[in-house]
Design an enzyme around this catalytic site. Structure first.
Site, PDB file in Angstrom:
ATOM      1  N   SER A  53     -26.324  18.520  -4.536  1.00 35.32           N
ATOM      2  CA  SER A  53     -25.113  18.399  -5.836  1.00 35.32           C
ATOM      3  C   SER A  53     -24.430  17.484  -5.282  1.00 35.32           C
ATOM      4  O   SER A  53     -24.163  16.672  -4.277  1.00 35.32           O
ATOM      5  CB  SER A  53     -24.303  19.825  -5.661  1.00 35.32           C
ATOM      6  OG  SER A  53     -23.333  19.721  -4.555  1.00 35.32           O
ATOM      7  N   ASP A  54     -23.515  16.921  -6.484  1.00 38.44           N
ATOM      8  CA  ASP A  54     -22.448  15.910  -5.954  1.00 38.44           C
ATOM      9  C   ASP A  54     -21.201  16.684  -5.523  1.00 38.44           C
ATOM     10  O   ASP A  54     -21.252  18.022  -5.602  1.00 38.44           O
ATOM     11  CB  ASP A  54     -22.167  15.107  -7.356  1.00 38.44           C
ATOM     12  CG  ASP A  54     -21.312  13.749  -6.828  1.00 38.44           C
ATOM     13  OD1 ASP A  54     -20.863  13.722  -5.851  1.00 38.44           O
ATOM     14  OD2 ASP A  54     -21.282  12.903  -7.745  1.00 38.44           O
ATOM     15  N   TRP A  55     -20.269  16.254  -5.178  1.00 42.97           N
ATOM     16  CA  TRP A  55     -19.206  16.856  -4.680  1.00 42.97           C
ATOM     17  C   TRP A  55     -18.478  17.859  -5.530  1.00 42.97           C
ATOM     18  O   TRP A  55     -17.984  17.490  -6.330  1.00 42.97           O
ATOM     19  CB  TRP A  55     -18.093  15.570  -4.321  1.00 42.97           C
ATOM     20  CG  TRP A  55     -16.729  16.122  -3.420  1.00 42.97           C
ATOM     21  CD1 TRP A  55     -15.863  16.861  -3.818  1.00 42.97           C
ATOM     22  CD2 TRP A  55     -16.558  15.856  -2.042  1.00 42.97           C
ATOM     23  NE1 TRP A  55     -14.927  17.152  -2.844  1.00 42.97           N
ATOM     24  CE2 TRP A  55     -15.399  16.380  -1.656  1.00 42.97           C
ATOM     25  CE3 TRP A  55     -17.166  14.863  -0.899  1.00 42.97           C
ATOM     26  CZ2 TRP A  55     -14.797  16.213  -0.399  1.00 42.97           C
ATOM     27  CZ3 TRP A  55     -16.681  14.780   0.141  1.00 42.97           C
ATOM     28  CH2 TRP A  55     -15.382  15.505   0.289  1.00 42.97           C
ATOM     29  N   ASP A  56     -18.768  19.013  -4.920  1.00 41.07           N
ATOM     30  CA  ASP A  56     -18.131  20.081  -5.508  1.00 41.07           C
ATOM     31  C   ASP A  56     -18.622  20.135  -6.945  1.00 41.07           C
ATOM     32  O   ASP A  56     -17.911  20.951  -7.840  1.00 41.07           O
ATOM     33  CB  ASP A  56     -16.488  20.178  -5.485  1.00 41.07           C
ATOM     34  CG  ASP A  56     -16.030  21.383  -6.115  1.00 41.07           C
ATOM     35  OD1 ASP A  56     -16.461  22.526  -5.944  1.00 41.07           O
ATOM     36  OD2 ASP A  56     -14.950  21.265  -6.726  1.00 41.07           O
ATOM     37  N   SER A  57     -19.579  19.640  -7.405  1.00 38.18           N
ATOM     38  CA  SER A  57     -20.217  19.748  -8.798  1.00 38.18           C
ATOM     39  C   SER A  57     -20.490  21.192  -9.196  1.00 38.18           C
ATOM     40  O   SER A  57     -20.752  21.654 -10.373  1.00 38.18           O
ATOM     41  CB  SER A  57     -21.201  18.647  -8.902  1.00 38.18           C
ATOM     42  OG  SER A  57     -22.569  18.854  -8.304  1.00 38.18           O
TER      43      SER A  57
END
Ligand code: NOJ
Length: 740
Positions: free
Chosen positions: A284-288
């Protein structure tokens, strides 16, 4: 002596088969998974940033909690843990203190270098030099792996037509074909031929998908585009990266068709895992994942974990939801454990491929780290890459190259002697102190008789009347001024969107004041995005697009300014005249009312439609002439190919390199077709007077597109083939594609 606990664990798991050498990675992975609890499995899918793991200055309770999680086997990979010392500490927790001793993967955004900083990727793309770009990524991997890293979150392959978006600095410009070629070069560079070697790292194609379309160029904004646009513009570089063997993909922050990319089954399950059969890791992207609550598509964190895993995302970066909720979701029967196993398998397989199970400490070698970081040959390569990235935009009366014996030279502008900004955004472990500034580079280049003086003239964004007056006085006493203007590195890159892509007012005022002195000026733009410098184009005699070039910025710029290197870069992103022209790009589709000199055609009432500088454009200190195009045939069927050739001659007086570009136009299509599309290019080097024949081959595959019903194929009919030095300067010849 290093004891390979993992190898022993795996051998024990295979004891009945005598630890046979023929065990495939998949068998080893399956054996390991069979021994894991659901909680440990969820741990493998969990990724934290090291800022909060090893450093004590953030939040003590969090740190110890997270450290404890590594020791409990609740973490599979980390990002931002850098340097062999810290990496070894974290790896020892994982290998020596957890029940199964599974090693961690260490990831970092190695975007354009680790410590030796290369030009920002958009600049590198302007070199059109795939070998040099591959070498740049190779060196980044050598340095990063020497510092314990195994995985980079690069290349960003997002296509964007919007220079307001700060992240265009991280991409390869606006063209999907060129973007794909560059993505492949960078994958080869990072991953090398054998990922298990300690000097290669896994690469990541990001952000999947269509992140380059954020509305109004505003970071983290939504995206609302058609599937056609997705397939035509955004997916090709991802597919190219996949074809080059890329090991991992990253989700995007945006939604597509109403569903966040991290849980978008069309993007992940249908396209990536299905049609493209990608069985590598999707992070995932950061906290996505967690952010899906904020987007309002799900009420609670547990639900985000369920949605993302089910869509096919494997690793949760920083949301903390997989590790927290997957075990209970399995217990509640909401998530099938077999789905978790699939994701864990992909993560463990990557660890095997990286060689981490053979030796979890193989990337941790302080001697290597010391010897390789900022090695002289890396700096030399960075200098070479940097000068290849520079684009000569204007050169009236051949003001450039400058004479090394010039008497009085002034460098003026807030970036003329600046180290920090040269490293750009995503500067890895790059240090400002390592950077050669423009002033230093020029001083090292010119003769002893030349007096070089520097005046700041203004801040990046702030006017200062005193500094301005000093700069004007200096310009008046000088034979030539080099104007070093542009952008703050941190106002490019992530979370750095702009509503106005002109020079900041303070710098505009400086440029105008220096111009008013009458001293000839060369502008060196130092930028992370195309800048709309309409006034400068009209008034300043010579302009170099000098980007943010990294550690060797000053030396590389001096090489170009004084003619030791003849500029060869060509723009990969259209430069608008005005911010209001955005999005502007060369390969736009044909329109029903194209511009002509009547009113009711597609045009602005307050500006020309034309860009300031078009895609593929860039000048040289020499001239190249192109012969007429020769076609091997002017008609091919679906199984045939044709060869198009031109002879390019260096008709000037010095050695130079030229990027020969091939474009195609489909005259009629069942769906509206672009006015032209890049289909090939070759960078050639010619001595003065020398000629070279350049050949391109075109077949039906090159002419295929998403037809009206979205099938990908070529439609027989008339085409134009164009070869030339840019997207606005070419010869065009017709040819036909016929049915067999
Ligand atoms: C957020 C960015 O969008 C992504 O590109 C990057 O890799 C991660 N942060 C990790 O730093």
């Amino acid at each position: 002596m290093k004891i390979n606990l993992i190898a022993i664990a795996i051998c024990i798991a295979f004891a009945t088969s005598g630890c046979a050498k023929t065990e495939s990675t998949d068998e080893k992975v399956d054996a390991l998974i069979a021994k894991m609890t659901v909680q440990e499995k969820a741990g493998q899918l969990n990724q934290y940033s090291g800022f909060e793991i090893l450093t004590g200055d953030i939040d003590d309770s969090k740190i110890s909690d997270r450290n404890q999680r590594i020791k409990n086997g609740l973490l599979g990979s980390v990002l931002n843990v850098l340097g062999t010392e810290d990496v070894e500490q974290a790896q020892r927790y994982a290998v020596e203190q957890t029940r199964l001793g599974i090693p961690l993967i260490f990831a970092f955004d190695v975007i354009h270098g680790y410590r030796t900083i290369f030009p920002i990727p958009l600049a590198e793309s302007a070199s059109w030099d795939l070998e040099a770009i591959e070498r740049s990524a190779r060196i980044a991997a050598i340095e990063a792996s020497a510092a314990g890293q195994n995985w980079t979150f690069a290349p960003m392959v997002d296509i964007s037509h919007d220079p307001r978006w700060g992240r265009v600095m991280e991409g390869a410009g606006e063209d999907p074909y060129l973007g794909g070629k560059i993505a492949q070069a960078r994958v080869r560079g990072f991953q090398g031929n054998d990922l298990s070697q300690p000097d290669t790292i896994a690469a990541t194609a990001k952000h999947f998908a269509a992140y380059g379309e954020v509305i109004a160029g505003r970071e983290y904004n939504n995206v609302d585009i058609s599937r056609r646009k997705l397939w035509e513009t955004h997916l090709p570089p991802f597919k190219a990266a996949l074809d080059a063997g890329i090991k991992t993909f990253m989700n995007a922050f945006n939604e597509f068709e109403g569903v966040p990319a991290s849980a978008n089954t069309y993007l992940i399950d249908d396209i990536l895992r299905g049609q493209w059969a990608f069985d590598g890791v999707l992070v995932s992207d950061w906290d996505s994942i967690g952010a899906m609550v904020t987007s309002g598509v799900i009420e609670d964190d547990a639900g985000t974990a369920e949605m993302a895993l089910e869509a096919g995302t494997d690793i949760d970066m920083e949301s903390d939801v997989f590790v927290k909720y997957l075990p209970e979701l399995v217990e509640q029967g909401r998530v099938d454990e077999a789905l978790i196993d699939k994701a864990v398998k992909r993560v463990l397989r990557l660890k095997f491929e990286l060689g981490l199970f053979d030796d979890p400490y193989q990337y941790i070698d302080a001697e290597r780290e010391k010897a390789l970081i900022l090695a002289p040959e890396h700096r030399e390569a960075a200098r070479d890459m940097a000068r290849k990235s520079v684009v000569l935009l204007k050169n009236e009366n051949q003001l450039l190259p400058l004479d090394k014996n010039i008497k009085n030279l002034a460098i003026i502008g807030p970036l003329g002697d600046n180290q920090f900004h040269m490293n750009g955004f995503w500067r890895g472990k790059g240090q400002a102190a390592d950077v050669v500034t423009l002033l230093e580079g020029v001083k090292a280049k010119i003769s002893n008789n030349t007096v070089v003086r520097y005046a700041e003239g203004s801040g990046l964004e702030t006017m200062d009347q005193e500094k301005l007056a000093d700069a004007v006085a200096l310009a008046k006493q000088s034979d030539v001024v080099i104007l070093a203007v542009g952008e703050d590195a941190d106002k490019t890159g992530e979370a750095a969107s702009r509503t106005n892509i002109e020079l900041y007012p303070a710098q505009k005022a400086l440029v105008k004041a220096i111009h008013a002195t009458g001293t000839p000026a060369v502008m060196v733009l130092m930028n992370g995005r195309p800048l709309a410098i309409e006034w400068s184009e009209a008034n300043i005699p010579s302009i170099l697009n000098g980007w943010l070039l990294g550690t060797e910025a000053g030396n590389a710029l001096a090489d170009v300014l004084f003619g030791d290197y003849n500029p060869s870069g060509k723009l990969t992103m259209t430069v608008p005249r005005k911010t209001g022209q955005i999005p502007i790009f060369y390969n736009h589709k044909r329109i029903s009312r194209p511009l002509d000199d009547t009113r009711y055609t597609s045009q602005y009432v307050d500006s020309s439609n034309d860009p300031l500088y078009p895609f593929g454009y860039g000048l040289s200190y020499t001239n190249f002439s192109y012969s007429a195009i020769k076609l091997s045939t002017d008609s091919i069927n679906l199984n045939e190919s044709l060869e198009a050739s031109v002879t390019v001659t260096n008709s000037g007086k010095r050695f130079g390199e030229e990027v020969v570009q091939l474009y195609v136009k489909d005259m009629v299509g069942s769906a509206v077709r672009p006015v032209m599309e890049l289909k090939g290019f070759e960078k050639i080097a010619l001595k003065a007077g020398e000629s070279q024949e350049v050949k391109f081959t075109i077949d039906a595959d090159d002419l295929a597109f998403y037809t009206r019903d979205m099938s990908f194929k070529a439609e027989p009919g008339d085409f134009a083939l164009m070869i030339g030095p840019s997207s606005i300067s070419y010869e065009s010849v017709p040819f036909k594609l016929t049915v067999n």
